[in-house]
Enzyme design. Sequence first.
Site, PDB file in Angstrom:
ATOM      1  N   GLY A 132       0.992  -1.167  -0.073  1.00  0.00           N
ATOM      2  CA  GLY A 132      -0.092   0.085  -0.130  1.00  0.00           C
ATOM      3  C   GLY A 132       0.892   1.171  -0.014  1.00  0.00           C
ATOM      4  CB  SER A 133      -0.019   4.812   1.057  1.00  0.00           C
ATOM      5  OG  SER A 133      -0.260   4.564   2.226  1.00  0.00           O
TER       6      SER A 133
ATOM      7  CD  GLU B 224       4.548  -5.329  -3.753  1.00  0.00           C
ATOM      8  OE1 GLU B 224       4.651  -4.819  -5.048  1.00  0.00           O
ATOM      9  OE2 GLU B 224       4.267  -6.227  -3.134  1.00  0.00           O
TER      10      GLU B 224
ATOM     11  CB  VAL C 189      -0.560   2.907   5.315  1.00  0.00           C
ATOM     12  CG1 VAL C 189      -1.220   1.756   6.112  1.00  0.00           C
ATOM     13  CG2 VAL C 189      -1.721   4.123   5.111  1.00  0.00           C
ATOM     14  N   GLY C 190       2.308   2.285   5.431  1.00  0.00           N
ATOM     15  CA  GLY C 190       3.679   1.475   5.728  1.00  0.00           C
ATOM     16  C   GLY C 190       4.571   1.961   7.004  1.00  0.00           C
TER      17      GLY C 190
ATOM     18  CB  CYS D 144       3.999  -0.516  -6.549  1.00  0.00           C
ATOM     19  SG  CYS D 144       4.189  -2.426  -7.034  1.00  0.00           S
TER      20      CYS D 144
END
Length: 377
Positions: A229-230, A251, A233-234, A285
């Site tokens: 995800g973003s 990722e 957030v990671g 991505c």
Amino acid sequence: MSVPVVDQILIGGEWVRAAGGTYAVIDPATEELAGHAPECSVEQVRAAARAARAAFERGPWRAMSGAERAARLAEAAERFAREAPGLVDLTIAETGAVRPVAETQQVGAVAVRLARAAELAAIPADEPLPARGSAHGLVAREPVGVVACITPFNFPMTSCAGKIGPALACGNTLVVKPAPADPLGVAALCRIVAAVLPPGVLNFVAGQGPEIGEALVLAPEVDMISFTGSSAVGARIQEAVAPRMKRVLLELGGKSPSIVFADADPAKALAGAMQPWTFHTGQACIAGTRLLVEQSISDDFTARLAAAGRALRVGDPREPGTVVGPLVSAAQRARVERYIAQGLAEGATLACGGRRPPHLAACATTWSSRGRRSSAR
């Protein structure tokens, strides 16, 4: 036409009603209702984590031989392959993917990934290292424990298969949480795979609010988080689990550049630069979303790129010949529009596009992206 209603989550081998009922999943191409997805509670997330821990500690999965786990995963791949054709239209409806992408990279890639995981499971768990004098070594492959698999909106089922397959192959147990925008295909995948596994090995939760993901990440029973995800957030996930020393596999989004020099083959360079537009509306991505072009060819290359962009067919992903479909949600569309406006405000020149296609009428939906439906049926 009826739409799918998924009002259950999977905890400890049992499909149970989501405590919060369901919420509306919106077709990004039409902004009409695509289906209903389960809205579980924080306590149900915690129960799923506990079920995964119990299955890991006391269930048969981790103790099975690699060959036994390989057979189960191979069966899962075969079952999914049989049901795959029936999942294509659902995938188009909830992700907005054009049909060729939905058939191949979305639905079609899932069984392939599960079959590869079956091959992985058959690899011997212990591998002796070459001896050095009197020193001897051994590579021992052991399961981590409970893995939280949090999947993205762009390739929901493909990404999920890429997470759960290897984790299951190694003897782990799982809790899967899909992105809120398009969870219906992931629910179908989890139902198919869980049917060949012991109870509690694979658990499925879903919901819109950030509290659902937070509860899963922070659950003490979870040993590892696999998140796609973003970057924002990671980063929050890594910060939250650092004191607990949980393993994290992230990722995240990026701004990968394509570099074009003056001696590059013009046709190949143009085809590579077009990839972010022509592959799933740039929602990948791996897409090269920046271009660094040698100054001596910059103006000519920009003109060629703009002309090629204007020639792309933008429209309904169900229609043959559509190359560029919608973004996954109104929120994502608004985000892109904000970046375009910001670029123009900072002095950029708009060479192509930059606004909603005039031939596609704006749709006013009567469904809120947070609309709920009663769990009573």
